[in-house]
Write an enzyme that holds these catalytic residues in place. Sequence first.
Site, PDB file in Angstrom:
ATOM      1  CE1 TYR A 188      -4.359   3.414 -16.670  1.00 47.71           C
ATOM      2  CE2 TYR A 188      -3.188   1.629 -15.564  1.00 47.71           C
ATOM      3  CZ  TYR A 188      -3.775   2.890 -15.539  1.00 47.71           C
ATOM      4  OH  TYR A 188      -3.756   3.618 -14.371  1.00 47.71           O
ATOM      5  CE  LYS A 230      -1.376   5.098 -17.096  1.00 53.58           C
ATOM      6  NZ  LYS A 230      -1.528   5.766 -15.795  1.00 53.58           N
ATOM      7  CD  GLU A 284       2.348   7.170  -7.779  1.00 48.72           C
ATOM      8  OE1 GLU A 284       2.566   7.907  -8.763  1.00 48.72           O
ATOM      9  OE2 GLU A 284       2.509   5.933  -7.816  1.00 48.72           O
ATOM     10  CG  LEU A 319       2.984   6.186 -13.806  1.00 43.58           C
ATOM     11  CD1 LEU A 319       3.495   4.849 -14.330  1.00 43.58           C
ATOM     12  CD2 LEU A 319       1.507   6.355 -14.139  1.00 43.58           C
TER      13      LEU A 319
END
Length: 288
Positions: free
Chosen positions: A36, A151, A183, A208
Amino acid sequence: MGLIMRTVYVNGEYVSEEDAKVSIFDRGFLFADGVYEVTSVLDGKLVDFPGHCARLRRSLGELAMGLPMSDEDLLAIHRRLVVENKLQEGLIYLQVTRGVAERDFLFPPEETPRTLVLFTQAKPLIQSALAARGQKVVTVEDLRWSRCDIKTVQLLYPSMAKMEAKSKGADDAWLVRDGAVTEGSSNNAYIVLEDGAIVTRDLSNVILSGITRRAVLKCARTLQMKVVERAFSVEEALAAVEAFTTSASGFVTPVVEIDGQKIGDGMPGPTAKHLREVYIAEMRKAAI
């Protein structure tokens, strides 16, 4: 007065959200076999759309999942959804799955049509109460798989991390692997040292590669701020003078507390606030 139904995109058709349907045999539903992207919309325009398209293509490639549609076609869909939903500020969510097939761990034939879904979310991005007060985060163990650079729609563990943060009275969670922060649950994480250096995790398979991350770091370097891309520990974060996160939905959002301990003076810091202002100004100018 009834609810206003959004127009959404499903496999070539623009339909009311109440009429949108995806098969129970879709591999996104059965295997989380999909990727996505989320693109911000400011003033009715798309923020950093080419960057999101490039990352989408990379994610698809890493999963051996093509999408027979050009970036220009995707842009046209995004723009039509903006118009159809009168979206001035908010987000457009895009999801691609490997398509509909009999449940099997093996991938279906390559010619299986992809499932492509897009929808809008109207929400204030610039006037953010969270950015104004600063967010509180807690640290949780990073138990995700080791391809966080893709992702994918596998978002259960980040959802669990956010719920753990909520249960502790915090706004979000920072994930920790081998003693170092990777993260946030849905954002990239940063600290600011006493000498003004901005430290954020270097790119690898455990985080990411944020589109907002890239743009904000470009802003920081243009402003001649020192940027260091490396791992940092929770202890180093607790000793920092500032902390913040970046994401498509949050832009630059200060962090004022980690695990119950104030960061700096416990207020949004000048570095994060300045970067947020500069980023929003630059993105408004470049949006398409």
